[in-house]
Design a protein around this motif. Structure first.
Motif, PDB file in Angstrom:
ATOM      1  N   THR A 271       0.817  -1.209   0.000  1.00 10.86           N
ATOM      2  CA  THR A 271       0.000   0.000   0.000  1.00 10.86           C
ATOM      3  C   THR A 271       0.850   1.259   0.000  1.00 10.86           C
ATOM      4  O   THR A 271       0.551   2.227  -0.706  1.00 10.86           O
ATOM      5  N   ALA A 272       1.923   1.274   0.800  1.00  9.03           N
ATOM      6  CA  ALA A 272       2.745   2.476   0.905  1.00  9.03           C
ATOM      7  C   ALA A 272       3.352   2.855  -0.442  1.00  9.03           C
ATOM      8  O   ALA A 272       3.378   4.031  -0.815  1.00  9.03           O
ATOM      9  N   SER A 273       3.833   1.870  -1.202  1.00 14.18           N
ATOM     10  CA  SER A 273       4.419   2.158  -2.514  1.00 14.18           C
ATOM     11  C   SER A 273       3.354   2.671  -3.476  1.00 14.18           C
ATOM     12  O   SER A 273       3.600   3.593  -4.262  1.00 14.18           O
ATOM     13  N   LEU A 274       2.153   2.088  -3.424  1.00 13.90           N
ATOM     14  CA  LEU A 274       1.066   2.567  -4.270  1.00 13.90           C
ATOM     15  C   LEU A 274       0.661   3.981  -3.894  1.00 13.90           C
ATOM     16  O   LEU A 274       0.318   4.797  -4.755  1.00 13.90           O
ATOM     17  N   ASP A 275       0.715   4.288  -2.587  1.00 18.20           N
ATOM     18  CA  ASP A 275       0.381   5.639  -2.148  1.00 18.20           C
ATOM     19  C   ASP A 275       1.354   6.658  -2.718  1.00 18.20           C
ATOM     20  O   ASP A 275       0.956   7.761  -3.101  1.00 18.20           O
ATOM     21  N   LEU A 276       2.623   6.312  -2.803  1.00 10.89           N
ATOM     22  CA  LEU A 276       3.596   7.238  -3.381  1.00 10.89           C
ATOM     23  C   LEU A 276       3.310   7.463  -4.861  1.00 10.89           C
ATOM     24  O   LEU A 276       3.481   8.575  -5.371  1.00 10.89           O
ATOM     25  N   PHE A 277       2.878   6.416  -5.552  1.00 12.63           N
ATOM     26  CA  PHE A 277       2.487   6.588  -6.949  1.00 12.63           C
ATOM     27  C   PHE A 277       1.316   7.560  -7.057  1.00 12.63           C
ATOM     28  O   PHE A 277       1.294   8.440  -7.920  1.00 12.63           O
ATOM     29  N   LYS A 278       0.318   7.404  -6.167  1.00  9.18           N
ATOM     30  CA  LYS A 278      -0.836   8.304  -6.198  1.00  9.18           C
ATOM     31  C   LYS A 278      -0.419   9.746  -5.924  1.00  9.18           C
ATOM     32  O   LYS A 278      -0.958  10.682  -6.523  1.00  9.18           O
ATOM     33  N   LEU A 279       0.533   9.925  -5.008  1.00  6.49           N
ATOM     34  CA  LEU A 279       1.018  11.278  -4.726  1.00  6.49           C
ATOM     35  C   LEU A 279       1.589  11.922  -5.977  1.00  6.49           C
ATOM     36  O   LEU A 279       1.472  13.136  -6.178  1.00  6.49           O
ATOM     37  N   ASN A 280       2.197  11.120  -6.812  1.00  2.00           N
ATOM     38  CA  ASN A 280       2.835  11.640  -8.016  1.00  2.00           C
ATOM     39  C   ASN A 280       1.930  11.613  -9.241  1.00  2.00           C
ATOM     40  O   ASN A 280       2.380  11.883 -10.349  1.00  2.00           O
ATOM     41  N   SER A 281       0.650  11.279  -9.024  1.00  2.00           N
ATOM     42  CA  SER A 281      -0.285  11.199 -10.157  1.00  2.00           C
ATOM     43  C   SER A 281      -1.015  12.506 -10.411  1.00  2.00           C
ATOM     44  O   SER A 281      -1.823  12.593 -11.333  1.00  2.00           O
ATOM     45  N   ILE A 282      -0.721  13.537  -9.621  1.00  2.00           N
ATOM     46  CA  ILE A 282      -1.527  14.758  -9.695  1.00  2.00           C
ATOM     47  C   ILE A 282      -1.381  15.461 -11.035  1.00  2.00           C
ATOM     48  O   ILE A 282      -2.378  15.827 -11.678  1.00  2.00           O
ATOM     49  N   GLN A 283      -0.147  15.674 -11.476  1.00  2.00           N
ATOM     50  CA  GLN A 283       0.041  16.453 -12.705  1.00  2.00           C
ATOM     51  C   GLN A 283      -0.625  15.801 -13.913  1.00  2.00           C
ATOM     52  O   GLN A 283      -1.343  16.483 -14.658  1.00  2.00           O
ATOM     53  N   PRO A 284      -0.451  14.488 -14.162  1.00  2.00           N
ATOM     54  CA  PRO A 284      -1.175  13.907 -15.302  1.00  2.00           C
ATOM     55  C   PRO A 284      -2.695  13.932 -15.134  1.00  2.00           C
ATOM     56  O   PRO A 284      -3.429  13.982 -16.116  1.00  2.00           O
ATOM     57  N   THR A 285      -3.181  13.938 -13.893  1.00  2.00           N
ATOM     58  CA  THR A 285      -4.616  13.993 -13.663  1.00  2.00           C
ATOM     59  C   THR A 285      -5.204  15.345 -14.038  1.00  2.00           C
ATOM     60  O   THR A 285      -6.404  15.467 -14.308  1.00  2.00           O
ATOM     61  N   MET A 286      -4.367  16.382 -14.105  1.00  2.00           N
ATOM     62  CA  MET A 286      -4.865  17.713 -14.455  1.00  2.00           C
ATOM     63  C   MET A 286      -5.447  17.765 -15.861  1.00  2.00           C
ATOM     64  O   MET A 286      -6.180  18.694 -16.210  1.00  2.00           O
ATOM     65  N   LYS A 287      -5.165  16.759 -16.675  1.00  2.00           N
ATOM     66  CA  LYS A 287      -5.727  16.750 -18.039  1.00  2.00           C
ATOM     67  C   LYS A 287      -7.249  16.685 -18.010  1.00  2.00           C
ATOM     68  O   LYS A 287      -7.914  17.060 -18.994  1.00  2.00           O
ATOM     69  N   TYR A 288      -7.839  16.251 -16.902  1.00  2.00           N
ATOM     70  CA  TYR A 288      -9.294  16.157 -16.814  1.00  2.00           C
ATOM     71  C   TYR A 288      -9.950  17.488 -16.480  1.00  2.00           C
ATOM     72  O   TYR A 288     -11.176  17.580 -16.471  1.00  2.00           O
ATOM     73  N   ARG A 289      -9.159  18.505 -16.202  1.00  5.02           N
ATOM     74  CA  ARG A 289      -9.668  19.852 -15.949  1.00  5.02           C
ATOM     75  C   ARG A 289     -10.692  19.870 -14.814  1.00  5.02           C
ATOM     76  O   ARG A 289     -11.713  20.567 -14.878  1.00  5.02           O
ATOM     77  N   ALA A 290     -10.436  19.071 -13.800  1.00  7.73           N
ATOM     78  CA  ALA A 290     -11.269  19.040 -12.601  1.00  7.73           C
ATOM     79  C   ALA A 290     -10.383  19.368 -11.407  1.00  7.73           C
ATOM     80  O   ALA A 290      -9.182  19.082 -11.415  1.00  7.73           O
TER      81      ALA A 290
END
Length: 361
Positions: A271-290
């Motif tokens: 879980t901890a490693s997946l959480d770090l991935f989620k922390l770094n997923s913000i910039q690509p998620t901005m493509k959804y304009r939400a």
């Protein structure tokens, strides 16, 4: 002055092209110098790369130098704005992250649950949070920590209903949210005038979507990795596409929907490693304009991965929240309101100082 965007897909590094006569370019150079921005000539074109913070300053100062707004610049700015709207509120989050305060009305929350919480104690915390910079007050009546015990919708509602009523009476302009994954509690909340619903399960059934369709609240929709057998690398983006489609089909606009990558929610052992991935997923998620929520306050991966016990997790929380804001997260869901508010002010001050240094270097 003609302005166009060289790379329309870029949100955090915005490349603009400028064309005009010599007098206009000279005025633009003075504007950029005063606004802590830079433009350079390349192959007969004037180009500038801007962060959202730099673009905001350029937009704000344009009329002072040119006598009127530039329609093309205004349109570019509008395409970059991050807005979160709902019944009775409209937040421009583009360069202004907000503090979203967690108010647990539960005996078993992982951080601040108490066996018995009197309404007076809860109201004292809310009063302090509002004074210390909270923009949204979120009440929750059920813990969703790993291994949590399910409760009835009646019990969940009975925990939060007195708090909602008291806040509405004491601070009628406060923006309230309810944290629940129960459609019945959602219905009672919006019927009581609560404008924001936060669902850890991403509004995953017809009953929840019916509440949304009937009342059109603002929402926070979270990716809950506990419901997926495949790992987050394969399913996070799929979830965003599906939840946005279902919520928009229920009548919401993109500006009413905030996305949460669900840090701390996973069925996997890593879980901890997946959480770090989620922390770094913000910039690509901005493509959804939400709008994007950072909901990491004092979570357990900080101990399992970095050896921060509960009492020491404020430091790691603030550091990681700042990194998420840098990527584009704008809604900070937190226990520690004052410290987070100070961090945001420090971050914004640093942005201005960074702009000034870029011009002087």
């Amino acid at each position: 002055m003609q302005i166009s965007e060289a790379q329309p897909s870029q949100l955090n590094a915005i490349l603009l092209k400028f064309s005009g006569d010599a007098a206009e370019i000279e005025t633009l150079q003075r504007l950029c110098l005063a606004s802590h921005c830079l433009i350079q000539q390349l192959d007969q074109q004037w180009l500038g790369q801007f962060s959202l913070f730099q673009l905001a300053v350029l937009q704000q100062n344009w009329s002072q130098y040119f006598g009127q707004p530039n329609a093309q610049l205004t349109q570019i700015w509008r395409t970059k704005q991050i807005l979160w709207t709902g019944p009775g509120f409209k937040f421009d989050l583009t360069v202004d992250p907000i503090v979203y305060a967690i108010i647990n009305c539960t005996p078993d929350s992982f951080y601040d649950g108490q066996p018995s919480q009197a309404l007076g104690q809860i109201m004292t915390k809310i009063e302090a949070d509002l004074a210390n910079g909270a923009v949204v007050i979120e009440v929750g009546g059920k813990s969703t920590r790993p291994g949590y015990q399910e409760i009835t919708s009646d019990e969940e509602w009975q925990r939060i209903a007195p708090v909602i009523a008291a806040v509405q009476q004491e601070w009628p302009n406060a923006v309230l949210a309810v944290d629940t994954n129960n459609a019945d509690v959602m219905q009672r909340a919006v019927a009581s005038g609560v404008p924001i619903l936060n669902d850890i399960d991403g509004f995953d059934n017809a009953a929840k979507l019916e509440v949304v369709a009937n009342h059109r609240p603002a929402v926070v929709t979270m990716y809950n990795g506990r419901h997926y057998q495949n790992d987050v690398f394969e399913t996070l983006d799929q979830f965003y596409q599906e939840t946005l489609a279902s919520l928009e089909a229920a009548g919401l606009t993109r500006q009413q929907i905030a996305l949460d990558p669900g840090v701390g929610f996973s069925h996997a052992k890593n879980t901890a490693s997946l959480d770090l991935f989620k922390l770094n997923s913000i910039q690509p998620t901005m493509k959804y304009r939400a709008p994007i929520m950072a909901g990491i306050s004092r979570k357990s991966f900080m101990e399992s991965k970095f050896d921060y016990p509960m009492a020491e997790r404020l430091t790691s929380t603030l550091l990681l929240e700042q990194l998420m804001v840098e990527q584009g997260a704008r809604i900070l869901r937190v226990h520690d309101v004052l410290a987070t508010h100070k961090m945001i002010n420090l971050f914004k001050g640093y942005q201005q100082a960074d702009l000034l240094m870029a011009v002087r270097s």
